[in-house]
Design a protein around this motif. Structure first.
Motif, PDB file in Angstrom:
ATOM      1  N   ALA A  32     -24.194   0.668 -28.341  1.00  0.00           N
ATOM      2  CA  ALA A  32     -22.866   0.347 -28.873  1.00  0.00           C
ATOM      3  C   ALA A  32     -22.872  -0.979 -29.610  1.00  0.00           C
ATOM      4  O   ALA A  32     -22.147  -1.149 -30.602  1.00  0.00           O
ATOM      5  CB  ALA A  32     -21.847   0.321 -27.741  1.00  0.00           C
ATOM      6  N   ALA A  33     -23.679  -1.930 -29.142  1.00  0.00           N
ATOM      7  CA  ALA A  33     -23.717  -3.252 -29.770  1.00  0.00           C
ATOM      8  C   ALA A  33     -24.284  -3.215 -31.176  1.00  0.00           C
ATOM      9  O   ALA A  33     -24.073  -4.152 -31.953  1.00  0.00           O
ATOM     10  CB  ALA A  33     -24.530  -4.211 -28.904  1.00  0.00           C
ATOM     11  N   GLN A  34     -24.978  -2.135 -31.518  1.00  0.00           N
ATOM     12  CA  GLN A  34     -25.597  -2.027 -32.844  1.00  0.00           C
ATOM     13  C   GLN A  34     -24.724  -1.305 -33.859  1.00  0.00           C
ATOM     14  O   GLN A  34     -25.129  -1.124 -35.009  1.00  0.00           O
ATOM     15  CB  GLN A  34     -26.943  -1.273 -32.722  1.00  0.00           C
ATOM     16  N   HIS A  35     -23.532  -0.886 -33.451  1.00  0.00           N
ATOM     17  CA  HIS A  35     -22.670  -0.091 -34.336  1.00  0.00           C
ATOM     18  C   HIS A  35     -21.261  -0.663 -34.359  1.00  0.00           C
ATOM     19  O   HIS A  35     -20.858  -1.385 -33.437  1.00  0.00           O
ATOM     20  CB  HIS A  35     -22.636   1.367 -33.870  1.00  0.00           C
ATOM     21  N   PRO A  36     -20.492  -0.349 -35.389  1.00  0.00           N
ATOM     22  CA  PRO A  36     -19.082  -0.773 -35.415  1.00  0.00           C
ATOM     23  C   PRO A  36     -18.304  -0.115 -34.279  1.00  0.00           C
ATOM     24  O   PRO A  36     -18.749   0.880 -33.694  1.00  0.00           O
ATOM     25  CB  PRO A  36     -18.595  -0.278 -36.787  1.00  0.00           C
ATOM     26  N   PRO A  37     -17.127  -0.657 -33.937  1.00  0.00           N
ATOM     27  CA  PRO A  37     -16.309  -0.024 -32.888  1.00  0.00           C
ATOM     28  C   PRO A  37     -15.989   1.419 -33.254  1.00  0.00           C
ATOM     29  O   PRO A  37     -15.765   1.743 -34.422  1.00  0.00           O
ATOM     30  CB  PRO A  37     -15.042  -0.883 -32.858  1.00  0.00           C
ATOM     31  N   PRO A  38     -15.959   2.310 -32.275  1.00  0.00           N
ATOM     32  CA  PRO A  38     -15.563   3.699 -32.554  1.00  0.00           C
ATOM     33  C   PRO A  38     -14.158   3.758 -33.137  1.00  0.00           C
ATOM     34  O   PRO A  38     -13.316   2.893 -32.867  1.00  0.00           O
ATOM     35  CB  PRO A  38     -15.622   4.370 -31.177  1.00  0.00           C
ATOM     36  N   TRP A  39     -13.914   4.813 -33.905  1.00  0.00           N
ATOM     37  CA  TRP A  39     -12.590   4.982 -34.504  1.00  0.00           C
ATOM     38  C   TRP A  39     -11.503   4.988 -33.438  1.00  0.00           C
ATOM     39  O   TRP A  39     -10.439   4.363 -33.623  1.00  0.00           O
ATOM     40  CB  TRP A  39     -12.531   6.295 -35.293  1.00  0.00           C
ATOM     41  N   LEU A  40     -11.740   5.655 -32.311  1.00  0.00           N
ATOM     42  CA  LEU A  40     -10.704   5.731 -31.279  1.00  0.00           C
ATOM     43  C   LEU A  40     -10.383   4.347 -30.729  1.00  0.00           C
ATOM     44  O   LEU A  40      -9.216   4.031 -30.473  1.00  0.00           O
ATOM     45  CB  LEU A  40     -11.155   6.660 -30.145  1.00  0.00           C
ATOM     46  N   HIS A  41     -11.390   3.498 -30.560  1.00  0.00           N
ATOM     47  CA  HIS A  41     -11.139   2.138 -30.083  1.00  0.00           C
ATOM     48  C   HIS A  41     -10.253   1.375 -31.072  1.00  0.00           C
ATOM     49  O   HIS A  41      -9.346   0.642 -30.663  1.00  0.00           O
ATOM     50  CB  HIS A  41     -12.453   1.390 -29.903  1.00  0.00           C
ATOM     51  N   GLU A  42     -10.524   1.536 -32.361  1.00  0.00           N
ATOM     52  CA  GLU A  42      -9.723   0.839 -33.364  1.00  0.00           C
ATOM     53  C   GLU A  42      -8.280   1.341 -33.371  1.00  0.00           C
ATOM     54  O   GLU A  42      -7.341   0.558 -33.556  1.00  0.00           O
ATOM     55  CB  GLU A  42     -10.355   1.002 -34.738  1.00  0.00           C
ATOM     56  N   GLU A  43      -8.092   2.642 -33.153  1.00  0.00           N
ATOM     57  CA  GLU A  43      -6.739   3.187 -33.104  1.00  0.00           C
ATOM     58  C   GLU A  43      -5.984   2.669 -31.877  1.00  0.00           C
ATOM     59  O   GLU A  43      -4.805   2.305 -31.960  1.00  0.00           O
ATOM     60  CB  GLU A  43      -6.788   4.714 -33.094  1.00  0.00           C
ATOM     61  N   ILE A  44      -6.664   2.623 -30.720  1.00  0.00           N
ATOM     62  CA  ILE A  44      -6.010   2.110 -29.519  1.00  0.00           C
ATOM     63  C   ILE A  44      -5.717   0.621 -29.681  1.00  0.00           C
ATOM     64  O   ILE A  44      -4.672   0.117 -29.233  1.00  0.00           O
ATOM     65  CB  ILE A  44      -6.875   2.366 -28.276  1.00  0.00           C
ATOM     66  N   ALA A  45      -6.617  -0.116 -30.346  1.00  0.00           N
ATOM     67  CA  ALA A  45      -6.362  -1.543 -30.613  1.00  0.00           C
ATOM     68  C   ALA A  45      -5.094  -1.709 -31.446  1.00  0.00           C
ATOM     69  O   ALA A  45      -4.284  -2.616 -31.199  1.00  0.00           O
ATOM     70  CB  ALA A  45      -7.561  -2.163 -31.325  1.00  0.00           C
ATOM     71  N   ARG A  46      -4.915  -0.840 -32.423  1.00  0.00           N
ATOM     72  CA  ARG A  46      -3.710  -0.924 -33.251  1.00  0.00           C
ATOM     73  C   ARG A  46      -2.456  -0.691 -32.402  1.00  0.00           C
ATOM     74  O   ARG A  46      -1.439  -1.387 -32.564  1.00  0.00           O
ATOM     75  CB  ARG A  46      -3.781   0.119 -34.372  1.00  0.00           C
ATOM     76  N   ARG A  47      -2.516   0.241 -31.477  1.00  0.00           N
ATOM     77  CA  ARG A  47      -1.368   0.518 -30.614  1.00  0.00           C
ATOM     78  C   ARG A  47      -1.124  -0.620 -29.627  1.00  0.00           C
ATOM     79  O   ARG A  47       0.028  -0.923 -29.288  1.00  0.00           O
ATOM     80  CB  ARG A  47      -1.580   1.848 -29.886  1.00  0.00           C
TER      81      ARG A  47
END
Length: 306
Positions: A32-47
């Motif tokens: 996970a540290a080698q890749h951007p945040p998953p799309w779902l994580h970014e969506e939950i961050a927005r919420r």
């Protein structure tokens, strides 16, 4: 030897069964540290960021816990442009590019163990943000105790994580096929609320929502799930299952998860929570000893509530 039915044995704390295999979690975090945040994580961050709009207090210091996978740093910087933001890695330490120069005060703060910061330059954070990571923690009491130390009096914690109904469809498929568990069990929000209170947080507020994601093929579904995590269940299938099992899996997913729109559907339960670090209130007994730091917290004038 103590009888298991004795009152003393009944009062003894029960050990929690491990939910997470450490080696499997380490492999997931390394990838996970080698890749951007998953799309779902970014969506939950927005919420989560939308929920921050309901809190009037403007924190001056922020911690973005497990920042590489949280997707929260851009949102926090935009909402609090004047605040000092610490981004921790997946080991809870400051990221390397922020551990130099001015960031060293954060190193002292995070490395202080059980010692509270002693100067303004080492002051704790008014907000600790932890998006989509708490479900990977087996020893929640230890982590919550650490967070409690890092948050200022009247500061607050905001977090999100998977709830127990996440990927329930996969659990049913795996159980019926005798494949074991597809992943670790997630944490109930009532247990999280209890853990927060035990750690010394006040006024915990928990809520939950269910999301349904869809894909046009089982290959796309499995590829996205790999970005969210590996199977970390302690009793997971050891080793590889083989190509025939993979073909059976893809066929089963297509048959069982296809909706009226022709796409494959999976459900996710997302738990949101926040809580405050209150002024210390020591228990009064026949003899009570109160530290100087605790006295300062108790007598410090409380700012306006958010």
């Amino acid at each position: 030897m103590q009888d298991a039915s004795s009152p003393a044995a009944a009062d003894a704390p029960r050990l929690r069964e491990p939910r997470i295999a450490p080696a499997a979690l380490a492999r997931h975090l390394a990838r996970a540290a080698q890749h951007p945040p998953p799309w779902l994580h970014e969506e939950i961050a927005r919420r989560m960021d939308e929920r921050l709009g309901l809190i009037l207090r403007q924190p001056a210091r922020l911690i973005d816990w497990w920042s590489p996978t949280s997707g929260g740093a851009p949102l926090l910087q935009a909402r609090y442009p004047q605040a000092r933001l610490l981004r921790t890695g997946l080991d809870g330490r400051p990221l390397e590019d922020e551990a130099r120069g001015e960031g060293r005060w954060w190193q002292r703060l995070l490395g202080a163990g059980r010692t509270r910061p002693s100067s303004e330059n080492e002051a704790p954070a008014e907000l600790l943000w932890a998006n989509m990571m708490l479900h990977w923690i087996d020893d929640r009491p230890a982590l919550l105790a650490r967070w409690h130390e890092l948050i200022a009096v009247d500061g607050f914690l905001m977090f999100s994580c998977f709830g127990p109904d996440t990927l329930a469809e996969l659990r049913t498929i795996w159980a019926e096929a005798g494949w074991g568990a597809p992943g670790s069990d997630w944490v109930d929000m009532h247990d999280l609320g209890d853990d927060l209170v035990q750690a010394g947080f006040a006024d915990p507020v928990m809520d939950m929502e269910r999301l349904t994601l869809t894909w046009d093929s089982p290959q796309a579904l499995l590829a996205e799930l790999r970005t969210l995590g590996l199977n970390t269940h302690p009793a997971r299938q050891p080793g590889l299952r083989g190509r025939q099992w993979r073909r059976t899996l893809e066929s089963t997913l297509t048959d069982r998860l296809r909706g009226p729109d022709g796409r494959l559907h999976l459900g996710f339960e997302i738990i949101y929570g926040h809580a405050f670090r209150p002024v210390a209130r020591p228990r009064v007994e026949a003899r009570t000893e109160i530290s100087l730091d605790t006295m300062r917290e108790m007598t410090r004038r409380r700012p306006a509530s958010p």
